[in-house]
Scaffold this motif. Structure first.
Motif, mmCIF file in Angstrom:
data_model
loop_
_atom_site.group_PDB
_atom_site.id
_atom_site.type_symbol
_atom_site.label_atom_id
_atom_site.label_comp_id
_atom_site.label_asym_id
_atom_site.label_seq_id
_atom_site.Cartn_x
_atom_site.Cartn_y
_atom_site.Cartn_z
ATOM 1 N N ALA A 43 0.827 -1.212 0.000
ATOM 2 C CA ALA A 43 0.000 0.000 0.000
ATOM 3 C C ALA A 43 0.857 1.257 0.000
ATOM 4 C CB ALA A 43 -0.933 -0.005 1.206
ATOM 5 N N LEU A 44 1.987 1.216 0.717
ATOM 6 C CA LEU A 44 2.885 2.371 0.733
ATOM 7 C C LEU A 44 3.690 2.445 -0.555
ATOM 8 C CD1 LEU A 44 4.246 2.220 4.408
ATOM 9 C CD2 LEU A 44 2.365 3.597 3.499
ATOM 10 N N ALA A 45 4.136 1.294 -1.059
ATOM 11 C CA ALA A 45 4.907 1.284 -2.301
ATOM 12 C C ALA A 45 4.104 1.869 -3.447
ATOM 13 C CB ALA A 45 5.344 -0.141 -2.630
ATOM 14 N N ALA A 46 2.803 1.606 -3.473
ATOM 15 C CA ALA A 46 1.961 2.127 -4.553
ATOM 16 C C ALA A 46 1.946 3.647 -4.571
ATOM 17 C CB ALA A 46 0.540 1.587 -4.399
ATOM 18 N N LEU A 47 2.138 4.262 -3.407
ATOM 19 C CA LEU A 47 2.157 5.721 -3.325
ATOM 20 C C LEU A 47 3.469 6.311 -3.822
ATOM 21 C CD1 LEU A 47 0.646 6.136 0.264
ATOM 22 C CD2 LEU A 47 -0.577 6.306 -1.919
ATOM 23 N N LEU A 48 4.510 5.479 -3.906
ATOM 24 C CA LEU A 48 5.856 5.980 -4.184
ATOM 25 C C LEU A 48 6.404 5.532 -5.528
ATOM 26 C CD1 LEU A 48 7.399 5.198 -0.672
ATOM 27 C CD2 LEU A 48 6.455 7.377 -1.439
ATOM 28 N N GLU A 49 5.616 4.822 -6.322
ATOM 29 C CA GLU A 49 6.144 4.202 -7.534
ATOM 30 C C GLU A 49 6.414 5.188 -8.665
ATOM 31 O OE1 GLU A 49 3.496 1.079 -8.604
ATOM 32 O OE2 GLU A 49 4.317 -0.336 -7.145
ATOM 33 N N GLU A 50 5.711 6.289 -8.703
ATOM 34 C CA GLU A 50 5.860 7.223 -9.821
ATOM 35 C C GLU A 50 6.273 8.594 -9.312
ATOM 36 O OE1 GLU A 50 2.286 7.286 -12.082
ATOM 37 O OE2 GLU A 50 2.432 5.203 -12.729
ATOM 38 N N GLY A 51 6.982 9.331 -10.188
ATOM 39 C CA GLY A 51 7.410 10.672 -9.840
ATOM 40 C C GLY A 51 8.713 10.677 -9.057
ATOM 41 N N ASP A 52 9.202 11.866 -8.783
ATOM 42 C CA ASP A 52 10.422 12.017 -8.001
ATOM 43 C C ASP A 52 10.209 11.430 -6.617
ATOM 44 O OD1 ASP A 52 13.120 13.375 -7.500
ATOM 45 O OD2 ASP A 52 11.857 14.219 -5.923
ATOM 46 N N LEU A 53 11.110 10.546 -6.189
ATOM 47 C CA LEU A 53 10.899 9.815 -4.955
ATOM 48 C C LEU A 53 10.852 10.747 -3.745
ATOM 49 C CD1 LEU A 53 10.513 7.179 -3.478
ATOM 50 C CD2 LEU A 53 12.995 6.804 -3.567
ATOM 51 N N ALA A 54 11.745 11.714 -3.678
ATOM 52 C CA ALA A 54 11.749 12.638 -2.543
ATOM 53 C C ALA A 54 10.441 13.423 -2.480
ATOM 54 C CB ALA A 54 12.938 13.592 -2.641
ATOM 55 N N THR A 55 9.942 13.818 -3.644
ATOM 56 C CA THR A 55 8.678 14.555 -3.684
ATOM 57 C C THR A 55 7.528 13.688 -3.191
ATOM 58 O OG1 THR A 55 9.458 15.905 -5.538
ATOM 59 C CG2 THR A 55 7.076 15.816 -5.171
ATOM 60 N N MET A 56 7.515 12.435 -3.612
ATOM 61 C CA MET A 56 6.452 11.524 -3.180
ATOM 62 C C MET A 56 6.536 11.243 -1.675
ATOM 63 S SD MET A 56 4.531 10.962 -5.783
ATOM 64 C CE MET A 56 4.860 12.699 -6.172
ATOM 65 N N LEU A 57 7.758 11.106 -1.162
ATOM 66 C CA LEU A 57 7.909 10.913 0.276
ATOM 67 C C LEU A 57 7.377 12.119 1.048
ATOM 68 C CD1 LEU A 57 11.474 9.314 0.325
ATOM 69 C CD2 LEU A 57 9.377 8.192 1.105
ATOM 70 N N SER A 58 7.681 13.317 0.572
ATOM 71 C CA SER A 58 7.190 14.537 1.226
ATOM 72 C C SER A 58 5.674 14.624 1.189
ATOM 73 C CB SER A 58 7.791 15.777 0.555
ATOM 74 O OG SER A 58 9.180 15.828 0.736
ATOM 75 N N ARG A 59 5.103 14.117 0.108
ATOM 76 C CA ARG A 59 3.651 14.199 -0.066
ATOM 77 C C ARG A 59 2.914 13.228 0.841
ATOM 78 N NH1 ARG A 59 1.745 13.970 -6.132
ATOM 79 N NH2 ARG A 59 2.937 15.930 -6.032
ATOM 80 N N HIS A 60 3.486 12.036 1.055
ATOM 81 C CA HIS A 60 2.744 10.982 1.747
ATOM 82 C C HIS A 60 3.234 10.683 3.164
ATOM 83 C CE1 HIS A 60 0.485 10.149 -1.871
ATOM 84 N NE2 HIS A 60 1.608 10.046 -2.564
ATOM 85 N N PHE A 61 4.345 11.298 3.570
ATOM 86 C CA PHE A 61 4.853 11.103 4.925
ATOM 87 C C PHE A 61 5.108 12.463 5.560
ATOM 88 C CE2 PHE A 61 5.784 7.146 2.831
ATOM 89 C CZ PHE A 61 5.593 6.190 3.806
ATOM 90 N N ALA A 62 5.007 12.503 6.883
ATOM 91 C CA ALA A 62 5.316 13.729 7.611
ATOM 92 C C ALA A 62 6.782 13.719 8.018
ATOM 93 C CB ALA A 62 4.426 13.839 8.850
ATOM 94 N N PHE A 63 7.433 14.856 7.865
ATOM 95 C CA PHE A 63 8.810 15.028 8.324
ATOM 96 C C PHE A 63 8.792 16.121 9.393
ATOM 97 C CE2 PHE A 63 9.229 12.891 4.356
ATOM 98 C CZ PHE A 63 10.331 12.073 4.506
#
Length: 312
Positions: free
Chosen positions: A79-99
């Motif tokens: 479920a998490l991998a599906a959120l990160l498969e496309e686009g710039d990885l750092a951008t996707m991490l910022s979008r779906h995780f809190a830092f």
């Protein structure tokens, strides 16, 4: 490798001289008290001091298949991998995780560091205290761990080098009393005992300590854990009040799916990453760019196979 010995009246002065001469890439090999102050041994790897190459997501140009292989290598839940498969990885991490940034400024609420036994809480507190001292501060450091043999002595070894007093307060009442010795605005770092978060009594103990101190609770969890185990631990500690996550042992863990699973399950802000053994340079802020680089580092045809194949 270039080695250098520094002596100074205080740890802060020794570290300042070291950084001026060797820079931020220097490795701290050891420190000890000597007559007249402290002695720090440091090293600089010439390769580490040179540019490391192109930044960014090295898998971005390789397509979705390579990204999927990298995420599978790290055992990132589907479920998490599906959120990160496309686009710039750092951008996707910022979008779906809190830092998150740990509140260490003057006047901030105390920080209570919790986690299972052996997660690295005491070393995390020592590293943050070192960071604050090098920045010119004088944090109040408190050990609330009255369970593990040697816990207070381990933390005291660091605070002595930093010229800080260590207070010991393992009960809510004594912790509240210890906080009255806080200098105006000084950051407060509290090392909690390692607990089993699935034990209701242990969870209540953490909640009581946090309530007595008015503290923000920070979970310390090692990287490399089984994904489901990491998620369960994070959810349990979040129920006890944890809001942020410090991931330790990123220097030795190759698979980081547990870190992502923990952050997602506990809805925790990713705050800091343990990347080495040194007190002065072993902890760095966790950012999306940092995490993206770690997720793709060393992943390729030779490493992206199932772990069991390595022993076939």
């Amino acid at each position: 490798m270039r080695l250098k010995l520094y002596r100074a009246p205080t740890m802060a002065e020794a570290m300042a001289a070291l950084r001026r001469e060797l820079g931020a890439e220097a490795l701290i090999l050891g420190s000890r008290r000597v007559a007249g102050g402290v002695e720090v041994t440091a090293a600089l790897d010439p390769e580490a001091a040179s540019p490391s190459g192109a930044a960014g997501d090295p898998l971005a140009a390789g397509g979705q298949r390579e990204r999927r292989e990298a995420l599978a290598f790290h055992a990132v839940p589907e479920a998490l991998a599906a959120l990160l498969e496309e686009g710039d990885l750092a951008t996707m991490l910022s979008r779906h995780f809190a830092f998150a940034t740990l509140p260490l400024a003057a006047g901030a609420a105390p920080l209570l560091f919790v986690g299972p036994p052996g997660a690295g809480k005491t070393l995390t507190v020592a590293r943050l205290a070192t960071r604050l001292v090098l920045a010119g501060g004088a944090p109040l450091v408190i050990s609330a761990d009255g369970k593990r043999a040697g816990a207070t002595e381990q933390l005291a070894a660091y605070t002595r080098l930093l010229d800080l007093n260590l207070l010991v307060a393992s009960q809510p009442v004594s912790l509240a009393r210890a906080l009255t010795r806080r200098s105006e605005g000084a950051p407060v770092l509290i090392d909690a005992p390692g607990i089993d978060p699935f034990d209701p009594a242990a969870g209540a103990e953490i909640s009581a300590l946090a309530g007595a101190a008015g503290a923000r609770v920070v979970l310390v969890l090692p990287a490399g854990l089984d994904v489901a185990e990491a998620a369960d631990l994070a959810a349990a500690f979040a129920a006890a009040g944890a809001l942020a996550l410090v991931a330790t042992r990123l220097d030795v863990a190759r698979r980081l799916g547990g870190v992502l699973a923990a952050a997602a399950a506990g809805r925790l802000g990713l705050a800091e990453a343990g990347v080495g053994s040194g007190a002065a340079d072993g902890l760095v802020p966790m950012t999306a760019d940092f995490l993206a680089e770690r997720l793709v580092r060393g992943v390729g045809p030779a490493t992206a196979r199932p772990p069991a194949e390595a022993y076939a």
